[in-house]
Design an enzyme around this catalytic site. Sequence first.
Site, short mmCIF file in Angstrom:
data_model
loop_
_atom_site.label_atom_id
_atom_site.label_comp_id
_atom_site.label_asym_id
_atom_site.label_seq_id
_atom_site.Cartn_x
_atom_site.Cartn_y
_atom_site.Cartn_z
N ASP A 105 3.70 -2.97 4.08
CA ASP A 105 5.14 -3.18 4.33
C ASP A 105 5.47 -2.82 5.77
OD1 ASP A 105 5.36 -3.77 1.65
OD2 ASP A 105 6.01 -1.75 1.09
N1 URA Z 1 2.29 -0.27 -1.59
C1 URA Z 1 3.53 -0.33 -1.08
O1 URA Z 1 4.51 -0.09 -1.77
N2 URA Z 1 3.68 -0.66 0.21
C2 URA Z 1 2.65 -0.90 1.04
O2 URA Z 1 2.84 -1.16 2.22
C3 URA Z 1 1.35 -0.83 0.49
C4 URA Z 1 1.20 -0.52 -0.83
#
Ligand code: URA
Length: 237
Positions: A105
């Site tokens: 993310d």
């Molecule tokens: N899980 C998440 O919620 N976000 C990420 O960036 C990676 C794994």
Amino acid sequence: MMRLDRFLASQRPDISRSSARELCRKGLVTVNGAPAKRSDIQINEEQDTVCVSGKCIIYRKYVYIMLNKPRGVICATKDRLTETVMELIPPELRRDGLFPAGRLDKDTEGFVLITDDGELAHKMLSPKSHVPKTYFVRLEKPLEPSAVSLFSEGITIDGGEKCLPAQLSISDNPAECLLTIREGKFHQVKRMFLAIDNKVLYLKRISIGKLALDENLPLGGCLEVLHKDVDKLLSRK
Ligand code: URA
């Protein structure tokens, strides 16, 4: 076998196919010690020794780059508005065909692999591969010890999706933990903690397979993964 201009452009970020032609015309490119006057000849990329201005090229079919992604940067090859992980690759590691193998993310930090090896990326990301990925997580509220077994049994996240068993290791500070998951559902880690009424405040991926993020790599820094370490990315242990 491969055309010399394509070979040069694929191995040296500072050489385009047209500049390869020019370098050959000037006699600056040698193949096995003999000047190559034309850039459209075929060479054996695995066996021939190609040098430019006396500097020999060590052929690498693919490159594998470990990036320590900072917050605010997105895992995409291009974006009009937001900085992408591709913009963090230093010039000497750039080449055509690179892409981030998997996504974090925008607000997640840590290990992103950038490569041009589509087969490895596919193996790493395929839902069937179950390659473990470990995250350091800081939470809004302390964890109860019972969370460990909830996660290892396979937690159900919103929408009724059941996650595969995951390993949770609670730190001395119970609002921090390491979590290892073997799949990659959308926002998975955040949703797993929401399912136990907690909230992720900070998330960082610290390993993929058996390959750990280099502790000395600063945020935004890249380093080339050595070929001997590439298989660790697929290790399920
Ligand atoms: N899980 C998440 O919620 N976000 C990420 O960036 C990676 C794994």
